[in-house]
Design an enzyme around this catalytic site. Structure first.
Site, PDB file in Angstrom:
ATOM      1  N   ASP A 107       0.813  -1.051   0.127  1.00 15.70           N
ATOM      2  CA  ASP A 107       0.011  -0.118  -0.066  1.00 15.70           C
ATOM      3  C   ASP A 107       0.943   1.183  -0.071  1.00 15.70           C
ATOM      4  OD1 ASP A 107      -2.200  -1.594   0.314  1.00 15.70           O
ATOM      5  OD2 ASP A 107      -2.213  -1.549   2.535  1.00 15.70           O
TER       6      ASP A 107
HETATM    7  N1  URA Z   1      -1.240  -6.121   3.656  1.00 17.31           N
HETATM    8  C1  URA Z   1      -1.420  -4.703   3.791  1.00 17.31           C
HETATM    9  O1  URA Z   1      -2.609  -4.652   4.532  1.00 17.31           O
HETATM   10  N2  URA Z   1      -1.030  -3.690   3.371  1.00 17.31           N
HETATM   11  C2  URA Z   1       0.321  -3.964   2.488  1.00 17.31           C
HETATM   12  O2  URA Z   1       0.732  -3.227   1.856  1.00 17.31           O
HETATM   13  C3  URA Z   1       0.821  -5.187   2.440  1.00 17.31           C
HETATM   14  C4  URA Z   1      -0.172  -6.215   3.118  1.00 17.31           C
END
Ligand code: URA
Length: 246
Positions: A107
């Site tokens: 993310d």
């Molecule tokens: N899980 C999440 O919630 N975000 C990420 O970036 C990776 C795994």
């Protein structure tokens, strides 16, 4: 290959940016055909043996593999319609023609280890839930997880896209005022860790990936930095993708 300047050759091999490569050369850390070279202007080609700190670097004719420390606030897509910065913008321009792309997603607000490659088959195996390659995250939460919340996360929780597979979860000691938990999952669904924590009533105030299969984010790689994977690391990744050494 036509001869090119040493710092450009080093940047293309993924050693460092061109500017940083110039500094490495000036520091006397680079040998060309056994001789220390301090002039960045020196021209080299694939016929030359180039060593940095005693390690031979070579432009591989096949696929490329890099480990990158993604900072918060950078997209992990290859490009963005809205012109926001992506992990590919962190690479030296000399690597732009390699058609590298991120292996899986982190993310915008998540930091940590991301692999960049142009090896489609390995990417598929590393990211498809069927192969279950482990990814480990450190999650910060405003309040510490209870034993019951840890147990539920480990057993698997029901999300809108189905129940999650069992996970390895532990509360990290010594987090001070910021409780942290470590969670290892084999799937890679969208925002999976944040959604899992939310499902057991925990808010995620920070998320950082510290391991992907056999690779870990070592201290030496600062946010925004990257380096090419070593041959043995690529082999270990292949083994993990084949269900071994995970
Ligand atoms: N899980 C999440 O919630 N975000 C990420 O970036 C990776 C795994």
């Amino acid at each position: 290959m036509t001869p090119e300047r040493l710092q450009k050759y080093m940047a293309k091999a993924g050693v460092a940016s061109r500017r940083r490569s110039e500094e490495i050369i000036a520091a006397g850390r680079v040998r060309v055909n056994g001789r220390i070279v301090r002039e960045p202007g020196c021209k080299v080609s694939e016929a030359d043996r180039v060593e940095v700190d005693g390690v031979v670097i070579a432009r591989r004719s096949g696929f490329d593999y890099f480990i990158l420390h993604k900072p918060v606030g950078i997209l992990s897509t290859a490009r963005d319609d809205r012109g926001r910065r992506t992990v590919l913008d962190l690479l030296d321009g000399a690597l732009r023609d390699r058609r590298l792309y991120p292996v899986g997603r982190l993310d915008f607000a998540t930091s940590g280890l991301i692999i960049l490659s142009n090896d489609g088959e390995l990417t598929h195996k590393l990211t498809h839930p069927r192969f279950g390659v482990a990814k480990t995250y450190l999650a910060r939460t405003p309040v510490a997880a209870t034993p019951e919340q840890l147990r539920r996360l480990a057993a698997g929780v029901l999300l809108e896209d189905g129940r999650t597979a069992p996970a390895r979860v532990r509360l990290l000691p010594g987090g001070g005022s910021v409780p942290r938990l470590e969670i290892t999952i084999g799937e890679g669904r969208n925002r999976q860790v944040r959604r899992m924590l939310a499902a057991v009533g925990l808010e995620t105030s920070g998320l950082h990936r510290i391991a992907f299969g056999p690779l870990t984010l070592e201290r030496g790689l600062a946010p925004g930095e990257y380096r090419p994977l070593r041959t043995e690391e690529i082999m270990a990744l292949r083994q993990a993708a084949a269900g071994r050494g995970n």
